[in-house]
Scaffold this motif. Sequence first.
Motif, PDB file in Angstrom:
ATOM      1  N   TYR A  10      -3.656  11.492  -2.513  1.00  0.00           N
ATOM      2  CA  TYR A  10      -3.617  10.133  -3.050  1.00  0.00           C
ATOM      3  C   TYR A  10      -4.636   9.930  -4.177  1.00  0.00           C
ATOM      4  O   TYR A  10      -4.353   9.241  -5.168  1.00  0.00           O
ATOM      5  CB  TYR A  10      -3.826   9.105  -1.929  1.00  0.00           C
ATOM      6  N   LEU A  27       3.938  11.302  -2.291  1.00  0.00           N
ATOM      7  CA  LEU A  27       3.083  10.275  -1.702  1.00  0.00           C
ATOM      8  C   LEU A  27       3.577   9.840  -0.323  1.00  0.00           C
ATOM      9  O   LEU A  27       2.781   9.675   0.612  1.00  0.00           O
ATOM     10  CB  LEU A  27       3.005   9.059  -2.642  1.00  0.00           C
ATOM     11  N   GLU A  75       6.672   4.774 -14.179  1.00  0.00           N
ATOM     12  CA  GLU A  75       6.646   6.189 -13.814  1.00  0.00           C
ATOM     13  C   GLU A  75       7.938   6.856 -14.294  1.00  0.00           C
ATOM     14  O   GLU A  75       9.028   6.302 -14.165  1.00  0.00           O
ATOM     15  CB  GLU A  75       6.502   6.334 -12.296  1.00  0.00           C
ATOM     16  N   LYS A 125      -2.021  18.751  -9.118  1.00  0.00           N
ATOM     17  CA  LYS A 125      -2.236  17.646  -8.181  1.00  0.00           C
ATOM     18  C   LYS A 125      -2.174  18.065  -6.726  1.00  0.00           C
ATOM     19  O   LYS A 125      -2.406  17.257  -5.828  1.00  0.00           O
ATOM     20  CB  LYS A 125      -1.242  16.523  -8.475  1.00  0.00           C
ATOM     21  N   LYS A 130      -5.559  12.180  -6.266  1.00  0.00           N
ATOM     22  CA  LYS A 130      -5.019  12.864  -7.443  1.00  0.00           C
ATOM     23  C   LYS A 130      -3.798  12.141  -8.019  1.00  0.00           C
ATOM     24  O   LYS A 130      -3.363  12.446  -9.132  1.00  0.00           O
ATOM     25  CB  LYS A 130      -4.635  14.316  -7.090  1.00  0.00           C
ATOM     26  N   HIS A 131      -3.248  11.204  -7.277  1.00  0.00           N
ATOM     27  CA  HIS A 131      -2.054  10.490  -7.740  1.00  0.00           C
ATOM     28  C   HIS A 131      -2.327   9.017  -8.059  1.00  0.00           C
ATOM     29  O   HIS A 131      -1.393   8.214  -8.117  1.00  0.00           O
ATOM     30  CB  HIS A 131      -0.945  10.585  -6.683  1.00  0.00           C
ATOM     31  N   ASN A 189      -0.322   7.909 -10.971  1.00  0.00           N
ATOM     32  CA  ASN A 189       1.102   7.833 -10.609  1.00  0.00           C
ATOM     33  C   ASN A 189       1.383   6.565  -9.805  1.00  0.00           C
ATOM     34  O   ASN A 189       2.410   5.907 -10.004  1.00  0.00           O
ATOM     35  CB  ASN A 189       1.509   9.052  -9.771  1.00  0.00           C
ATOM     36  N   SER A 228       6.751  12.120  -7.682  1.00  0.00           N
ATOM     37  CA  SER A 228       5.448  11.644  -7.205  1.00  0.00           C
ATOM     38  C   SER A 228       5.596  10.771  -5.965  1.00  0.00           C
ATOM     39  O   SER A 228       4.802  10.872  -5.020  1.00  0.00           O
ATOM     40  CB  SER A 228       4.721  10.859  -8.304  1.00  0.00           C
TER      41      SER A 228
END
Length: 192
Positions: free
Chosen positions: A169, A139, A184, A100, A171-172, A175, A135
Amino acid sequence: MIVTISCLLGGIPFGLILSKIFAGMDPRKGGSGGIGFTNVMRTTNKKTAFMTLTLDTLKGTLPVLIAKQMTPTVFWISTVALAAILGHIFSIYLRFKGGKGVATSFGVLLGISPAVAIITFIIWNGVYFTWKYSSLGGLVSFGLLPLTFLVLGEKDYLFFAVLVVLIIYLKHVENIKRLLAGTEKQMTSQSK
């Protein structure tokens, strides 16, 4: 040449390699299925996870330091930095699937501006140790990256910072959905 090397270096899946060597397993088959620090921590042990974190960070730092010596302009340094991050996320060695990008992005920051990297690390730790979500730490700390660059007078890298935020963001997304839904998983390791 430097951009290509940065992309190839960024793509080396250290989490996968180290997990197989030291834990005899593929982290993609457990936890979130990722090959980065957090999932290696979940699926193997702290030693393997921190080795993964170190090497994933270095593969972002080294190309940037080389670029700063060879082509010391914001455009080329940013290009080399993005190549390392995207190389990690879309690893050529894993059929364009990878991690990520948080550790490699942090490594890039170390190469560009240690001060920015330190503040980002402090924010990540503050968020993580408060809520125990890796995560969320990524972020929040990277979400504040453009502001961090501005506060430290590194406005030349503002466009680069915005691109990194967008990449992190995107890639997440999953999450973020799990964080909002309260599903999560917190970061834990199977063994010490």
